[in-house]
Design a protein around this motif. Structure first.
Motif, PDB file in Angstrom:
ATOM      1  N   VAL A   1      23.609   8.997 -27.190  1.00 46.65           N
ATOM      2  CA  VAL A   1      22.289   9.483 -27.583  1.00 46.65           C
ATOM      3  C   VAL A   1      21.215   8.917 -26.659  1.00 46.65           C
ATOM      4  CG1 VAL A   1      22.721   9.935 -30.029  1.00 46.65           C
ATOM      5  CG2 VAL A   1      22.207   7.611 -29.278  1.00 46.65           C
ATOM      6  N   LYS A   2      20.125   9.641 -26.560  1.00 45.04           N
ATOM      7  CA  LYS A   2      18.984   9.165 -25.787  1.00 45.04           C
ATOM      8  C   LYS A   2      18.046   8.394 -26.700  1.00 45.04           C
ATOM      9  CE  LYS A   2      18.622  12.873 -22.472  1.00 45.04           C
ATOM     10  NZ  LYS A   2      17.942  14.154 -22.309  1.00 45.04           N
ATOM     11  N   TYR A   3      17.431   7.396 -26.121  1.00 38.05           N
ATOM     12  CA  TYR A   3      16.442   6.624 -26.868  1.00 38.05           C
ATOM     13  C   TYR A   3      15.232   6.403 -25.976  1.00 38.05           C
ATOM     14  CZ  TYR A   3      14.562   3.013 -29.965  1.00 38.05           C
ATOM     15  OH  TYR A   3      13.765   2.289 -30.809  1.00 38.05           O
ATOM     16  N   GLY A   4      14.126   7.025 -26.333  1.00 38.73           N
ATOM     17  CA  GLY A   4      12.883   6.847 -25.575  1.00 38.73           C
ATOM     18  C   GLY A   4      12.692   7.916 -24.530  1.00 38.73           C
TER      19      GLY A   4
ATOM     20  N   LEU B   1       4.779  10.935 -23.774  1.00 37.20           N
ATOM     21  CA  LEU B   1       3.729  11.291 -24.739  1.00 37.20           C
ATOM     22  C   LEU B   1       4.110  12.497 -25.587  1.00 37.20           C
ATOM     23  CD1 LEU B   1       0.510  10.756 -22.606  1.00 37.20           C
ATOM     24  CD2 LEU B   1       1.380   9.303 -24.444  1.00 37.20           C
ATOM     25  N   THR B   2       5.015  13.322 -25.096  1.00 40.87           N
ATOM     26  CA  THR B   2       5.414  14.518 -25.845  1.00 40.87           C
ATOM     27  C   THR B   2       6.881  14.495 -26.264  1.00 40.87           C
ATOM     28  OG1 THR B   2       5.867  15.616 -23.751  1.00 40.87           O
ATOM     29  CG2 THR B   2       3.719  16.055 -24.765  1.00 40.87           C
ATOM     30  N   ASN B   3       7.665  13.644 -25.632  1.00 46.42           N
ATOM     31  CA  ASN B   3       9.091  13.626 -25.930  1.00 46.42           C
ATOM     32  C   ASN B   3       9.544  12.192 -26.156  1.00 46.42           C
ATOM     33  OD1 ASN B   3      11.759  14.510 -26.235  1.00 46.42           O
ATOM     34  ND2 ASN B   3      12.179  14.188 -24.069  1.00 46.42           N
ATOM     35  N   ASN B   4       9.961  11.895 -27.369  1.00 51.77           N
ATOM     36  CA  ASN B   4      10.413  10.540 -27.677  1.00 51.77           C
ATOM     37  C   ASN B   4      11.716  10.621 -28.471  1.00 51.77           C
ATOM     38  OD1 ASN B   4      10.615   7.812 -28.051  1.00 51.77           O
ATOM     39  ND2 ASN B   4       8.901   7.654 -29.479  1.00 51.77           N
ATOM     40  N   PRO B   5      12.827  10.876 -27.762  1.00 47.43           N
ATOM     41  CA  PRO B   5      14.100  11.026 -28.466  1.00 47.43           C
ATOM     42  C   PRO B   5      14.555   9.727 -29.127  1.00 47.43           C
ATOM     43  CG  PRO B   5      14.453  11.097 -26.095  1.00 47.43           C
ATOM     44  CD  PRO B   5      12.979  11.009 -26.308  1.00 47.43           C
TER      45      PRO B   5
ATOM     46  N   VAL C   1      16.801  13.152 -31.425  1.00 50.06           N
ATOM     47  CA  VAL C   1      15.793  14.063 -31.951  1.00 50.06           C
ATOM     48  C   VAL C   1      14.421  13.557 -31.536  1.00 50.06           C
ATOM     49  CG1 VAL C   1      14.839  15.048 -34.069  1.00 50.06           C
ATOM     50  CG2 VAL C   1      17.295  14.623 -33.907  1.00 50.06           C
ATOM     51  N   ASN C   2      13.560  14.485 -31.149  1.00 51.29           N
ATOM     52  CA  ASN C   2      12.207  14.118 -30.730  1.00 51.29           C
ATOM     53  C   ASN C   2      11.395  13.625 -31.938  1.00 51.29           C
ATOM     54  OD1 ASN C   2       9.670  13.834 -29.649  1.00 51.29           O
ATOM     55  ND2 ASN C   2       9.608  15.877 -28.720  1.00 51.29           N
ATOM     56  N   PHE C   3      11.170  12.339 -31.978  1.00 54.95           N
ATOM     57  CA  PHE C   3      10.465  11.741 -33.109  1.00 54.95           C
ATOM     58  C   PHE C   3       9.045  12.301 -33.249  1.00 54.95           C
ATOM     59  CE2 PHE C   3       7.935   8.354 -35.103  1.00 54.95           C
ATOM     60  CZ  PHE C   3       8.706   8.089 -36.221  1.00 54.95           C
ATOM     61  N   LEU C   4       8.435  12.620 -32.125  1.00 56.98           N
ATOM     62  CA  LEU C   4       7.028  13.065 -32.160  1.00 56.98           C
ATOM     63  C   LEU C   4       6.861  14.406 -32.869  1.00 56.98           C
ATOM     64  CD1 LEU C   4       6.026  12.045 -28.537  1.00 56.98           C
ATOM     65  CD2 LEU C   4       5.533  10.831 -30.658  1.00 56.98           C
ATOM     66  N   THR C   5       7.847  15.280 -32.761  1.00 56.30           N
ATOM     67  CA  THR C   5       7.713  16.589 -33.396  1.00 56.30           C
ATOM     68  C   THR C   5       8.492  16.696 -34.707  1.00 56.30           C
ATOM     69  OG1 THR C   5       9.550  17.453 -32.092  1.00 56.30           O
ATOM     70  CG2 THR C   5       7.334  17.803 -31.213  1.00 56.30           C
ATOM     71  N   GLU C   6       9.492  15.845 -34.896  1.00 52.16           N
ATOM     72  CA  GLU C   6      10.393  16.006 -36.054  1.00 52.16           C
ATOM     73  C   GLU C   6      10.294  14.892 -37.086  1.00 52.16           C
ATOM     74  OE1 GLU C   6      11.917  18.820 -36.323  1.00 52.16           O
ATOM     75  OE2 GLU C   6      11.436  19.462 -34.286  1.00 52.16           O
ATOM     76  N   LYS C   7       9.330  13.986 -36.939  1.00 57.69           N
ATOM     77  CA  LYS C   7       9.331  12.831 -37.853  1.00 57.69           C
ATOM     78  C   LYS C   7       9.125  13.222 -39.311  1.00 57.69           C
ATOM     79  CE  LYS C   7       4.657  11.654 -36.472  1.00 57.69           C
ATOM     80  NZ  LYS C   7       3.897  10.729 -35.627  1.00 57.69           N
ATOM     81  N   GLU C   8       8.517  14.397 -39.561  1.00 60.57           N
ATOM     82  CA  GLU C   8       8.327  14.844 -40.951  1.00 60.57           C
ATOM     83  C   GLU C   8       9.466  15.756 -41.428  1.00 60.57           C
ATOM     84  OE1 GLU C   8       5.901  13.540 -42.533  1.00 60.57           O
ATOM     85  OE2 GLU C   8       4.686  12.814 -40.856  1.00 60.57           O
ATOM     86  N   ASN C   9      10.429  16.032 -40.567  1.00 59.81           N
ATOM     87  CA  ASN C   9      11.512  16.946 -40.914  1.00 59.81           C
ATOM     88  C   ASN C   9      12.538  16.222 -41.793  1.00 59.81           C
ATOM     89  OD1 ASN C   9      13.808  18.564 -40.956  1.00 59.81           O
ATOM     90  ND2 ASN C   9      13.466  19.324 -38.887  1.00 59.81           N
TER      91      ASN C   9
END
Ligand SMILES: [Zn+2]
Length: 105
Positions: A18-21, A28-32, A46-54
């Motif tokens: 898995v990727k981290y960071g 700023l837009t992609n934080n796996p 998973v991109n924390f910035l877009t999916e943290k509420e998922n």
């Protein structure tokens, strides 16, 4: 900052990379961040910035799927922290998953 981690379960031998960071140019837009996908029961980056509420994902920075890190290393990424040892395994459902640093990019 970006790191590839190997996740490995000592009980059932589940393995995944898995990727981290994010990288220097896209952090700023992609934080796996490694996350447990409740639908597939797999670990994904998973991109924390877009999916943290998922609610389909539980990130491994969440205490809910961390066990006792004992003397393990902590992988830091801004305010997110991953424990090295005793994380939740999506396959055998024990707290037996280890993250190891594999590649820095
Ligand atoms: Zn397992």
């Amino acid at each position: 900052m970006a790191e590839i981690l190997k996740a490995n379960c000592r009980i059932c031998n589940y393995k995944v990379e898995v990727k981290y960071g994010g990288g220097k140019f896209d952090y700023l837009t992609n934080n796996p961040v490694p996350a447990f996908n409740k639908t597939t029961e797999e670990i994904e980056s998973v991109n924390f910035l877009t999916e943290k509420e998922n609610s389909n994902y539980v990130f491994y920075s969440n205490d809910e799927i961390k066990g006792d890190n004992e003397d393990g290393y902590i992988f830091r990424n801004f305010d997110l922290e991953l424990n090295q040892i005793n994380n939740y395994c999506p396959k055998c459902k024990n707290y037996s998953l280890t993250f190891q640093s594999y590649i820095y990019s």
